[in-house]
Write a protein that holds these residues in place. Structure first.
Motif, short mmCIF file in Angstrom:
data_model
loop_
_atom_site.label_atom_id
_atom_site.label_comp_id
_atom_site.label_asym_id
_atom_site.label_seq_id
_atom_site.Cartn_x
_atom_site.Cartn_y
_atom_site.Cartn_z
N PRO A 1 0.81 -1.23 0.00
CA PRO A 1 0.00 0.00 0.00
C PRO A 1 0.84 1.28 0.00
N PHE A 2 2.12 1.17 0.37
CA PHE A 2 2.93 2.39 0.41
C PHE A 2 3.99 2.33 -0.69
N ALA A 3 5.04 1.56 -0.47
CA ALA A 3 6.08 1.44 -1.49
C ALA A 3 6.73 0.08 -1.35
N THR A 4 6.75 -0.67 -2.44
CA THR A 4 7.25 -2.04 -2.35
C THR A 4 8.76 -2.09 -2.14
N GLY A 5 9.45 -0.99 -2.40
CA GLY A 5 10.88 -0.95 -2.10
C GLY A 5 11.15 -0.83 -0.61
N VAL A 6 10.12 -0.52 0.15
CA VAL A 6 10.20 -0.42 1.61
C VAL A 6 9.58 -1.69 2.17
N ARG A 7 10.41 -2.59 2.64
CA ARG A 7 9.88 -3.89 3.07
C ARG A 7 9.56 -3.87 4.55
N VAL A 8 8.33 -3.57 4.87
CA VAL A 8 7.90 -3.58 6.26
C VAL A 8 6.53 -4.23 6.37
N GLY A 9 6.49 -5.35 7.05
CA GLY A 9 5.24 -6.02 7.34
C GLY A 9 5.01 -6.04 8.83
N PHE A 10 3.84 -6.46 9.23
CA PHE A 10 3.58 -6.58 10.67
C PHE A 10 2.66 -7.75 10.89
N ALA A 11 2.60 -8.20 12.13
CA ALA A 11 1.71 -9.31 12.46
C ALA A 11 1.24 -9.19 13.88
N ARG A 12 0.08 -9.76 14.12
CA ARG A 12 -0.45 -9.91 15.47
C ARG A 12 -0.36 -11.41 15.78
N LEU A 13 0.26 -11.71 16.92
CA LEU A 13 0.52 -13.10 17.26
C LEU A 13 -0.19 -13.52 18.54
N PRO A 14 -0.75 -14.71 18.59
CA PRO A 14 -1.25 -15.23 19.86
C PRO A 14 -0.10 -15.37 20.86
N GLU A 15 -0.42 -15.25 22.12
CA GLU A 15 0.64 -15.20 23.13
C GLU A 15 1.58 -16.40 23.08
N ALA A 16 1.00 -17.58 22.82
CA ALA A 16 1.81 -18.80 22.90
C ALA A 16 2.97 -18.83 21.92
N ILE A 17 2.87 -18.07 20.83
CA ILE A 17 3.96 -18.16 19.85
C ILE A 17 4.79 -16.87 19.76
N GLY B 1 -0.44 11.04 8.33
CA GLY B 1 -1.58 10.97 7.42
C GLY B 1 -1.16 10.76 5.96
N ARG B 2 0.15 10.80 5.71
CA ARG B 2 0.61 10.63 4.32
C ARG B 2 0.33 9.22 3.80
N TYR B 3 0.42 8.26 4.71
CA TYR B 3 0.12 6.89 4.31
C TYR B 3 -1.31 6.80 3.80
N GLU B 4 -2.25 7.36 4.56
CA GLU B 4 -3.66 7.26 4.18
C GLU B 4 -3.95 7.99 2.87
N SER B 5 -3.38 9.18 2.75
CA SER B 5 -3.70 9.95 1.54
C SER B 5 -3.09 9.27 0.31
N HIS B 6 -1.91 8.71 0.48
CA HIS B 6 -1.31 7.98 -0.63
C HIS B 6 -2.15 6.76 -1.00
N LEU B 7 -2.64 6.08 0.01
CA LEU B 7 -3.44 4.89 -0.20
C LEU B 7 -4.72 5.20 -0.98
N GLU B 8 -5.33 6.33 -0.67
CA GLU B 8 -6.54 6.72 -1.39
C GLU B 8 -6.26 6.84 -2.89
N GLN B 9 -5.14 7.48 -3.16
CA GLN B 9 -4.73 7.69 -4.54
C GLN B 9 -4.45 6.35 -5.23
N LEU B 10 -3.82 5.46 -4.49
CA LEU B 10 -3.45 4.15 -5.02
C LEU B 10 -4.69 3.35 -5.36
N ARG B 11 -5.70 3.44 -4.49
CA ARG B 11 -6.93 2.69 -4.72
C ARG B 11 -7.62 3.14 -6.00
N LEU B 12 -7.65 4.45 -6.18
CA LEU B 12 -8.27 4.98 -7.40
C LEU B 12 -7.50 4.46 -8.63
#
Lengths: 422, 422
Positions: free
Chosen positions: A240-256, A286-297
């Motif tokens: 959603p932002f820039a594929t040259g910027v490799r940043v992902g995230f995750a939500r993990l259950p406590e056990a792992i 807010g730059r992420y959101e505004s860029h995303l709007e543009q990307l969706r269009l």
């Protein structure tokens, strides 16, 4: 993919690259200027961070996910920043979770077809895959139950560790899984846990969630009852932002959490601080959101171009559905028309200077069914309007057997590479 | 390490963080401005790249390595850019190579002591470690031969896949391996390959090579005869430039290039383009070199501060050698003085608000010897002059048993975390 380098005239509707003209060049420039102007923030960005990730980025990711899951999110504790981890793209999370949960010989349940790089991860861990067919709103739950029963009969239920779901604008089919199906799949898995003798997790890959350009969002599996201890949710800021910027995230259950963090420590002891600070500022400003709007269009527009071209060029025997997000159109031909790398169609497409992803590559090696071979994945992510029009026209020519400018090359054994984002 | 967060007065001489005041803030700002000012370079930096890495960065890394190995480099083909891969820090390369070469139950030969995060990687792959003692110029080759003979007698030579060497200003001891020893170790390994039934690789980790501040550089193992098919060389741009920028590189023998690239595809299908473009520009512009010169002067100065403080504060029973690079001083106490996490000394150090890395953590679990427990690793990487002086004074107090402001905490079972760069 190497072909595209050797033959510059080739149009690739295969690669999962994103749209170049909408890359956030101005945004990145401003964000870096601000980040590096202040000595304190600059030093934090240029120094090592910790292994699980920048705290403020975990907080923003958690808060954002909870907002996305409105109006019916899961319990607040599901979105605690403590349960988040930042990764070098969401791909890394898929790998790490599989490494933590699975041993060679284990079974992973997944969509049929699915994200084909995940099949490489499963293979590299020596896992057996069972594909669950897709309906327009996600998994065929009857098939999921039959697969679980069959595994039970085979005495292999204790080898089932997770169900992998690409639940939003799925790569490759564009399917979005309904909230109800996620909830029922979790229930169903839970009912087999006693026989399995351990938890069976849902690994929800929401990589394309943000790239929705039609219809309504669907709450994540975190917003289902009993999600807390069973749902691993991962997404990415790269697409959603820039594929040259490799940043992902995750939500993990406590056990792992500790095991995944330990694997992350072994892999790279933490994602680049600089990239994390960049994304955190993009979100805060807010730059992420505004860029995303543009990307969706933009993707809505590009999907429209591809659908128009398909409608006017492709023969009536081909069928597809209108995607509501993501970067792909999944095309079905009659069953007898092979689309594989060694098929006449693929070779003809090559002769016409156009590339697609054969559908077969998106199906796991599953001993319980024969993989379909009559589909193709087309990407409108990186291609220009002209390339989309031209590419679809060339593919249509290949489909109807029109003569190509150059002869179809002799089929040869293909090397299967994982060289590009799929 | 979590302690440092809870107790802000604590001085950490444990963490492997780098020096904050010399982080290249100006350089990064200028490089990003230039990179993102031009639409063409900006788009390349913000888009996905390929899996093995940015071609121009591979070329610059190869050319630079060949220059470093002057005046007696290996054959030119050893430095072909085609044999290079870019990784998310050199740590990732260590992990991937181990994944490619080793199966559970295999044996890895390594220095005794060694980089302790590598021990975590070995453990996570189910590997057995055999530690080879260090002499002032690197491996004890007699001990290496004895270890190989013992493995042969045990019928386990076929499980030996690699020798891991941290060959420059080693973490933790500061030892640099001589060129002669690298060449002879390679010869020796080669002579056991027939019995092993497969190649035995040398994985040369040169992470600290650039951080030399005294003495002369040593050519890499690539500059030894027969290196081409056996030497994996890896280093990083993170430490010499900015640790928030995670970019490492490696030179791989041909036989493992495709497998390592495939693993990289599964992990993350390529290191962030943005970071790779940044580093490539830093190298091309000369900013990398000029920053490195400054960094070397700084670490020389900081090493001097620590050595002065040790000399004036530490009791005569402690011994250390003057490092010629890197960020660590390795201190030896008499054999009976335990430095471990549960030792009286460590607990006293905590009471005095100072942290070090117990030497024991840097020794593999090797069934053939008892691991020493009387050493400590001190880092001058991130600490200020005042923190170095104060930290060493506090440690000296802990060593001689001076009373602390707060009582020594009751020893408790430590959690071993991999939360910080070690």
């Amino acid at each position: 993919m190497d072909l595209a380098l050797v033959r510059p005239d080739i149009i690739s509707l295969a690669a999962g690259f994103t749209d170049n003209p909408t890359l956030p060049v101005e945004e990145a420039r401003t964000l870096f200027r601000d980040l590096l102007e202040d000595r304190v923030s600059a030093e934090a960005a240029l120094q090592y961070g910790n292994t699980p990730g920048l705290r403020e980025l975990c907080q923003r990711s958690a808060a954002r996910l909870e907002r996305l899951d409105q109006p019916s999110p899961g319990p607040a504790r599901v979105y605690s920043p403590d349960s988040f981890i930042i990764t070098h793209g969401s791909q890394q999370l898929l790998y790490m979770v599989t490494e933590v949960l699975c041993d060679p010989g284990d079974v992973v349940l997944l969509e049929d077809p699915t994200y084909f790089v995940y099949l490489g991860i499963a293979q590299s861990h020596g896992l057996e895959c069972r594909g669950i067919p897709l309906e327009p709103d996600g998994l065929d739950l009857g098939a999921l139950e039959r697969a679980l029963n069959r595994l039970k009969r085979e005495g292999r239920l204790h080898r089932v560790k997770l169900l992998y779901l690409v639940s939003y604008h799925q790569n490759p089919t564009g399917t979005t899984t309904s909230w109800e199906k996620k909830a029922r799949a979790l229930d169903l898995l839970r009912s087999y846990e006693r026989s399995a003798g351990h938890p069976i997790y849902v690994l929800e890959d929401a990589a394309y969630r943000e790239l929705r350009f039609a219809g309504a969002d669907v709450p994540s599996a975190l917003a289902t009852p009993m999600s807390e201890a069973r749902v691993i949710y991962t997404s990415t800021y790269s697409k959603p932002f820039a594929t040259g910027v490799r940043v992902g995230f995750a939500r993990l259950p406590e056990a792992i959490r500790v095991p995944v963090s330990r694997v992350k420590g072994n892999h790279d002891f933490g994602t680049s601080s600089l990239l994390q600070h960049l994304l955190s500022r993009a979100l805060a400003s807010g730059r992420y959101e505004s860029h995303l709007e543009q990307l969706r269009l933009r993707y809505a527009e590009k999907a429209g171009w591809m659908l128009d071209a398909l409608g006017s060029r492709f023969p009536a025997e081909a069928a597809w559905r209108r995607p509501a997000g993501g970067m792909y159109v999944w095309v079905r031909l009659p069953r007898h028309r092979s689309t594989g790398l060694r098929s006449e169609l693929f070779q003809r497409a090559l002769a016409h200077d156009v590339l697609y992803v054969p559908g077969r590559l998106c199906y796991a090696t599953d001993p319980t069914r024969r993989a379909p071979d009559h589909e193709l994945r087309l990407s409108f992510g990186s291609a220009s309007r002209e390339a989309i029009d031209q590419g679809i026209a060339r593919l249509a020519d290949a489909l109807i057997g029109a003569p190509a400018a150059r002869p179809a090359p002799r089929p040869r054994r293909p090397r299967r590479t994982a060289n590009r984002r799929a």
